[in-house]
Design an enzyme around this catalytic site. Structure first.
Site, PDB file in Angstrom:
ATOM      1  N   ARG A 146       0.438  -6.183  -5.521  1.00 27.75           N
ATOM      2  CA  ARG A 146      -0.424  -4.924  -5.737  1.00 27.75           C
ATOM      3  C   ARG A 146      -1.578  -5.305  -6.335  1.00 27.75           C
ATOM      4  NH1 ARG A 146       3.282  -1.269  -9.468  1.00 27.75           N
ATOM      5  NH2 ARG A 146       2.444  -2.414 -11.313  1.00 27.75           N
ATOM      6  N   ARG A 192      -9.415  -4.079  -2.662  1.00 24.68           N
ATOM      7  CA  ARG A 192      -8.062  -4.168  -1.678  1.00 24.68           C
ATOM      8  C   ARG A 192      -8.064  -5.210  -0.535  1.00 24.68           C
ATOM      9  NH1 ARG A 192      -9.583   1.452  -1.927  1.00 24.68           N
ATOM     10  NH2 ARG A 192      -8.044   2.852  -2.942  1.00 24.68           N
ATOM     11  N   ASN A 198      -1.684  -2.364   0.928  1.00 25.99           N
ATOM     12  CA  ASN A 198      -3.027  -2.664   0.927  1.00 25.99           C
ATOM     13  C   ASN A 198      -3.243  -4.157   1.099  1.00 25.99           C
ATOM     14  OD1 ASN A 198      -4.777  -0.186   0.697  1.00 25.99           O
ATOM     15  ND2 ASN A 198      -4.060   0.025  -1.274  1.00 25.99           N
ATOM     16  N   ARG A 241      -8.170  13.336  -1.428  1.00 25.20           N
ATOM     17  CA  ARG A 241      -8.878  13.362  -2.716  1.00 25.20           C
ATOM     18  C   ARG A 241     -10.338  14.235  -2.570  1.00 25.20           C
ATOM     19  NH1 ARG A 241      -7.167   7.174  -3.259  1.00 25.20           N
ATOM     20  NH2 ARG A 241      -5.909   7.428  -5.182  1.00 25.20           N
ATOM     21  N   HIS A 293      -9.842   2.505   4.736  1.00 27.82           N
ATOM     22  CA  HIS A 293      -9.258   2.984   3.557  1.00 27.82           C
ATOM     23  C   HIS A 293      -9.952   2.148   2.347  1.00 27.82           C
ATOM     24  CE1 HIS A 293      -6.662   4.545   0.372  1.00 27.82           C
ATOM     25  NE2 HIS A 293      -6.120   3.417   0.223  1.00 27.82           N
ATOM     26  N   THR A 338      -1.359   3.270  -8.748  1.00 30.87           N
ATOM     27  CA  THR A 338      -1.270   4.629  -8.367  1.00 30.87           C
ATOM     28  C   THR A 338      -0.031   5.039  -7.680  1.00 30.87           C
ATOM     29  OG1 THR A 338      -2.216   4.228  -6.023  1.00 30.87           O
ATOM     30  CG2 THR A 338      -3.959   4.653  -7.875  1.00 30.87           C
TER      31      THR A 338
END
EC number: 1.1.1.27
Length: 332
Positions: free
Chosen positions: A99, A106, A138, A169, A193, A248
């Protein structure tokens, strides 16, 4: 005679029944479980399988969901470390992996997660050779490429969650500014992304009214209303949430369930998801980036050809170059 036999008369014995709309989630961290609960609450599957390497956490999450069976319409929830539990899945969602830490990009996660994918993907393919793969881990664009390479699947069956959340978003923030529901605010974020995503200002509209035609400076540096800041907030939003709560989960879980719904119900809605863009917008390498894709039961069936301004296309190409620079160095 047992109580069950006294109560119930058997009419028909099913031979090895297996689910018709099975979904698997690989990884039961915060994101995986947010995907799981969002999918369960949308009634998208008749069987949900969870897989992870942490056996106690996995069993605990499964039991916790099973205890809510009365309030759900997914009759079978299973889990296991062994990928046999995933057999016959129609859709496999991959959220497993290292993570992002606070302040970490990322792209920094790459090699750590490639190594994890080398174990996951062959196991998924072994038990569900006809599934669609939805990659969420990611850096999602690179890992979607990795999943495509390792799986040997045709490109239409390997989808990255990509900019589906970035665009959501964006529409949320646009809605806040205009005091209009985000469903009625239209705007697309494409490309990577992450930090180099591209907002398509030329297409931003409400009820078909182009905002840029009313406010030509929109998205430019000299804009008095500073709309560019909306995109900046989109880019920074994950970092902000990670800083505040450590990770998140809810928004990405809802975003993934939105994609799963389009696939499982063959809705043919258009989503900005990560797909192979070689040959589009002047991109010459095997790069996965988000572009508007028509999704349905077989995965990505079509791509909408966006009309981009030269500077938007340049940004997209630059994104592709950055990603290819990393992809070509990867060790499989």
């Amino acid at each position: 005679m047992s109580l069950k036999e006294k109560l119930i008369e058997k009419v028909h014995t099913e031979e090895h029944p297996h689910a018709h709309n099975k979904i698997t989630v690989v990884g039961v961290g915060a994101v995986g479980m947010a995907c799981a609960i969002s999918i369960l609450m949308k009634d998208l599957a008749d069987e949900l399988a969870l897989v992870d390497v942490m056996e106690d956490k996995l069993k605990g999450e499964m039991l916790d969901l099973q205890h809510g069976s009365l309030f759900l319409k997914t009759p079978k929830i299973v889990s296991g470390k062994d990928y046999a539990v995933t057999a016959h899945s129609k859709l496999v969602i991959i959220t497993a992996g290292a993570r992002q830490q606070e302040g970490e990009s990322r792209l920094n996660l790459v090699q750590r997660n490639v190594n994890i994918f080398k174990f996951i993907i062959p196991n998924v393919v072994k038990y569900s050779p006809d599934c669609k793969l939805l990659v969420v881990s990611n850096p999602v664009d690179i890992l979607t490429y990795v999943a495509w390479k390792i799986s040997g699947f045709p490109k239409h069956r390997v989808i990255g969650s990509g900019c589906n959340l970035d665009s959501a978003r964006f529409r949320h923030l646009m809605g806040e500014r205009l005091h209009i529901n985000p469903l009625s605010c239209h705007g697309w974020i494409v490309g990577e992304h992450g930090d180099s995503s591209v907002p398509v200002w030329s297409g931003v509209n409400v009820a078909g009214v182009s905002l840029k035609s009313l406010h030509p400076e929109m998205g430019a540096d000299g804009d008095k209303e500073n709309w560019k800041d909306v995109h900046k907030q989109v880019v920074e939003s994950a970092y902000e949430v990670i800083k505040l709560k450590g990770y998140t989960s809810w928004a990405i879980g809802l975003s993934v369930a939105d994609l799963a719904e389009t696939v499982m119900k063959n809705l043919r809605r258009v989503h900005p998801v990560s797909t192979m863009v070689k040959g589009m917008h002047g991109i010459k390498d095997d790069v996965f980036l988000s572009v508007p894709c028509v999704l349905g039961y077989s995965g990505i069936t079509d791509v909408v050809k966006m009309t981009l301004k030269p500077e938007e296309e340049d940004k997209l190409k630059k994104s592709a170059d950055t990603l290819w620079g990393i992809e070509k160095e990867l060790q499989f």
